[in-house]
Motif scaffolding. Structure first.
Motif, PDB file in Angstrom:
ATOM      1  N   THR A 200       0.779  -0.884  -0.047  1.00 29.58           N
ATOM      2  CA  THR A 200       0.340   0.001   0.286  1.00 29.58           C
ATOM      3  C   THR A 200       0.878   1.142   0.027  1.00 29.58           C
ATOM      4  O   THR A 200       0.291   2.097  -0.751  1.00 29.58           O
ATOM      5  CB  THR A 200      -1.071   0.372   1.211  1.00 29.58           C
ATOM      6  N   HIS A 201       2.120   0.985   0.366  1.00 34.22           N
ATOM      7  CA  HIS A 201       2.735   2.248   0.563  1.00 34.22           C
ATOM      8  C   HIS A 201       3.656   2.505  -0.678  1.00 34.22           C
ATOM      9  O   HIS A 201       3.945   3.620  -0.721  1.00 34.22           O
ATOM     10  CB  HIS A 201       3.594   2.476   1.793  1.00 34.22           C
ATOM     11  N   SER A 204       0.796   3.918  -3.210  1.00 32.43           N
ATOM     12  CA  SER A 204       0.009   5.265  -3.635  1.00 32.43           C
ATOM     13  C   SER A 204       2.027   6.065  -3.193  1.00 32.43           C
ATOM     14  O   SER A 204       1.686   7.393  -3.518  1.00 32.43           O
ATOM     15  CB  SER A 204       0.096   5.852  -1.400  1.00 32.43           C
TER      16      SER A 204
END
Length: 319
Positions: A200-201, A204
């Motif tokens: 996710t990091h 994003s």
């Protein structure tokens, strides 16, 4: 850059599907930058020009249920499984250095945002404290640049060490004794960060939007994926001898002559990276006398292999 998602895709899809998805995006989506992440079951992914039996323990892979495929980009063999993440970056066509720097700078920045001292290294790696955490390869498709690579969140060192059998020269050039000795993982450095949170990091940080591929893309991607399973493509060619050049990698050459004493074909193997289509460039050597000047002239002035002039390549071919 858009995070490209593929709806309805089985998370256990085999490697050819995702390589084919890169091609579909390169050939069909409007101009722009596209990025997506994927995972595969235990798989060895070999570079387009590698001698597979020399780089991979095929018997070990069969016993352990590890799949082996060849990709269309250059570079060396890598081991991937569901402990690590694969990234694909598709962008407007650019020189190798430009495509790599555009991709690696984003990935490096995302790792540094986690507090990891990441940095580009060598021809195509990303390292943390001198140990490899990501390896990348490059090729051109339909006037687009495709860069793809591994990101070692975690790995199984036994499977990696058993599956990959690089030459002693390659290991010595990295000043290590085995493949696992030169790598590190995100999990070992950030044990409280889950794989899902890490992914996710990364998405994003690297992407600024999202695009979902249309459902009708699936059948065409499946058709393209069949190219990666053809036996002739999988087996490739094997050069008689190989050697290693700083800044280039491993390279080997075989030159076959016809009954007239001119070149019938040339085969190159190794983990080098290409600026342009190698097969098309080597076809220009058919019928050329086997001397350095004639071969260099037939190769043209535009460099084919990263880190190597065409005159140097001619020396290798004729040698």
């Amino acid at each position: 850059m858009l995070n490209t998602t593929i709806p309805g895709v089985d998370t256990h899809c085999r490697l050819p599907f995702f390589l084919a998805a890169e091609e579909w995006i390169a050939r069909n989506l409007p101009e722009g930058e596209y990025f997506f992440a994927w995972q595969v079951p235990p798989t060895v992914i070999c570079g387009r020009n590698q001698d597979v039996p020399a780089e991979v323990d095929l018997g070990f892979c069969r016993r352990e249920g590890i799949e082996v495929y060849r990709r269309k980009s250059g570079g060396g063999a890598v081991f991937a499984d569901r402990n690590n993440i694969m990234f694909s970056y598709i962008a407007p066509i650019a020189a190798v250095a430009t495509a790599f720097s555009g991709y690696t700078s984003r990935v490096v920045d995302a790792l540094r945002a986690l507090g990891l001292p990441a940095a580009p290294s060598g021809r195509n790696d990303i390292c943390i404290d001198g140990r490899k955490v990501a390896g990348n390869a490059y090729w051109q498709c339909a006037e687009r640049s495709i860069v793809h690579g591994t990101m070692l969140y975690d790995t199984d060192p036994r499977l990696m060490a058993g599956a990959l059998t690089p030459s002693r020269a390659k290991l010595e050039s990295k000043k290590v004794l085995s493949v696992p000795a030169r790598i590190t993982t995100v999990k070992s450095l950030l044990p409280d960060l889950s794989l899902r949170d890490f992914l996710t990091h990364m998405l994003s940080h690297v992407c600024d939007g999202q695009l979902t591929l249309p459902a009708e893309a699936h059948s065409e991607i499946a058709r393209i994926s069949g190219q990666y399973c053809v036996e002739d493509f999988m087996s490739g060619d094997s050069a008689a001898t190989t050697f290693r050049l700083d800044g280039v990698g491993q390279i080997g050459s075989v030159m076959l002559l016809n009954s007239h004493g001119t070149i019938e074909r040339v085969e190159l193997t190794g983990d080098f990276l290409c600026h342009r289509d190698l097969a098309a460039a080597l076809m220009n050597l058919s019928g050329v006398p086997p001397d350095r000047e004639a071969v260099a002239a037939a190769l043209g002035s535009e460099a084919i292999i990263a880190g190597l002039t065409n005159r140097q390549l001619a020396d290798i071919i004729v040698r």
